[in-house]
Motif scaffolding. Structure first.
Motif, PDB file in Angstrom:
ATOM      1  N   ALA A   1      -2.299  -3.426  -4.542  1.00 55.89           N
ATOM      2  CA  ALA A   1      -2.781  -3.033  -3.220  1.00 55.89           C
ATOM      3  C   ALA A   1      -3.572  -1.734  -3.309  1.00 55.89           C
ATOM      4  O   ALA A   1      -4.328  -1.399  -2.407  1.00 55.89           O
ATOM      5  CB  ALA A   1      -1.608  -2.866  -2.255  1.00 55.89           C
ATOM      6  N   VAL A   2      -3.415  -1.004  -4.407  1.00 54.64           N
ATOM      7  CA  VAL A   2      -4.069   0.285  -4.582  1.00 54.64           C
ATOM      8  C   VAL A   2      -5.398   0.133  -5.329  1.00 54.64           C
ATOM      9  O   VAL A   2      -6.397   0.744  -4.973  1.00 54.64           O
ATOM     10  CB  VAL A   2      -3.141   1.254  -5.354  1.00 54.64           C
ATOM     11  N   ASP A   3      -5.407  -0.693  -6.366  1.00 57.29           N
ATOM     12  CA  ASP A   3      -6.597  -0.893  -7.204  1.00 57.29           C
ATOM     13  C   ASP A   3      -6.732  -2.389  -7.474  1.00 57.29           C
ATOM     14  O   ASP A   3      -5.999  -2.947  -8.283  1.00 57.29           O
ATOM     15  CB  ASP A   3      -6.447  -0.109  -8.506  1.00 57.29           C
TER      16      ASP A   3
ATOM     17  N   THR B   1      -8.581  -4.095  -9.168  1.00 59.37           N
ATOM     18  CA  THR B   1      -8.921  -4.517 -10.531  1.00 59.37           C
ATOM     19  C   THR B   1      -7.690  -4.549 -11.439  1.00 59.37           C
ATOM     20  O   THR B   1      -7.778  -4.964 -12.588  1.00 59.37           O
ATOM     21  CB  THR B   1      -9.975  -3.593 -11.171  1.00 59.37           C
ATOM     22  N   ARG B   2      -6.546  -4.102 -10.918  1.00 60.45           N
ATOM     23  CA  ARG B   2      -5.316  -4.029 -11.710  1.00 60.45           C
ATOM     24  C   ARG B   2      -4.241  -4.906 -11.101  1.00 60.45           C
ATOM     25  O   ARG B   2      -4.316  -5.314  -9.949  1.00 60.45           O
ATOM     26  CB  ARG B   2      -4.785  -2.584 -11.751  1.00 60.45           C
ATOM     27  N   LEU B   3      -3.219  -5.183 -11.882  1.00 61.36           N
ATOM     28  CA  LEU B   3      -2.050  -5.899 -11.366  1.00 61.36           C
ATOM     29  C   LEU B   3      -1.038  -4.886 -10.849  1.00 61.36           C
ATOM     30  O   LEU B   3      -0.937  -3.771 -11.363  1.00 61.36           O
ATOM     31  CB  LEU B   3      -1.409  -6.742 -12.463  1.00 61.36           C
ATOM     32  N   GLY B   4      -0.294  -5.290  -9.847  1.00 63.57           N
ATOM     33  CA  GLY B   4       0.766  -4.465  -9.305  1.00 63.57           C
ATOM     34  C   GLY B   4       2.072  -5.234  -9.331  1.00 63.57           C
ATOM     35  O   GLY B   4       2.094  -6.455  -9.456  1.00 63.57           O
ATOM     36  N   VAL B   5       3.159  -4.519  -9.194  1.00 63.03           N
ATOM     37  CA  VAL B   5       4.481  -5.125  -9.177  1.00 63.03           C
ATOM     38  C   VAL B   5       4.892  -5.288  -7.720  1.00 63.03           C
ATOM     39  O   VAL B   5       4.884  -4.330  -6.946  1.00 63.03           O
ATOM     40  CB  VAL B   5       5.503  -4.244  -9.927  1.00 63.03           C
ATOM     41  N   TRP B   6       5.236  -6.511  -7.341  1.00 64.23           N
ATOM     42  CA  TRP B   6       5.589  -6.838  -5.966  1.00 64.23           C
ATOM     43  C   TRP B   6       6.970  -7.468  -5.924  1.00 64.23           C
ATOM     44  O   TRP B   6       7.308  -8.290  -6.765  1.00 64.23           O
ATOM     45  CB  TRP B   6       4.577  -7.832  -5.391  1.00 64.23           C
ATOM     46  N   ALA B   7       7.755  -7.106  -4.914  1.00 63.52           N
ATOM     47  CA  ALA B   7       9.066  -7.709  -4.695  1.00 63.52           C
ATOM     48  C   ALA B   7       8.914  -8.878  -3.739  1.00 63.52           C
ATOM     49  O   ALA B   7       8.187  -8.788  -2.750  1.00 63.52           O
ATOM     50  CB  ALA B   7      10.033  -6.686  -4.122  1.00 63.52           C
ATOM     51  N   THR B   8       9.592  -9.978  -4.033  1.00 67.58           N
ATOM     52  CA  THR B   8       9.527 -11.143  -3.153  1.00 67.58           C
ATOM     53  C   THR B   8      10.604 -11.092  -2.072  1.00 67.58           C
ATOM     54  O   THR B   8      10.596 -11.903  -1.159  1.00 67.58           O
ATOM     55  CB  THR B   8       9.671 -12.447  -3.961  1.00 67.58           C
ATOM     56  N   LYS B   9      11.532 -10.150  -2.190  1.00 62.22           N
ATOM     57  CA  LYS B   9      12.518  -9.878  -1.140  1.00 62.22           C
ATOM     58  C   LYS B   9      12.953  -8.430  -1.293  1.00 62.22           C
ATOM     59  O   LYS B   9      12.644  -7.781  -2.293  1.00 62.22           O
ATOM     60  CB  LYS B   9      13.698 -10.843  -1.197  1.00 62.22           C
TER      61      LYS B   9
END
Length: 66
Positions: free
Chosen positions: A33-35, A37-45
């Motif tokens: 959500a910040v960049d 062009t990069r991957l971010g770590v997201w929680a599904t719950k």
């Protein structure tokens, strides 16, 4: 005359297999959500405060290296 150079976008193909295997069940990698062009770590719950994950697998990096 300006030309924009193509921006490399990080994909799941760039992530080592041991990283993907080591992700907790409720955590996924998606575009940041910040960049974008990069991957971010997201929680599904929701993750409860104090939740511990591990064991750590991989190489530790300093903040300046990531």
């Amino acid at each position: 005359n300006t030309t924009d150079s193509p921006v490399a976008v990080e994909t799941l193909d760039d992530v080592p297999e041991h990283v993907l295997r080591g992700l907790p069940d409720d955590v996924r990698l998606f575009p940041s959500a910040v960049d974008k062009t990069r991957l971010g770590v997201w929680a599904t719950k929701s993750i409860l405060k104090g939740k511990k994950f591990g064991p750590f697998v991989g190489d530790k990096k300093k903040r300046s290296q990531v």
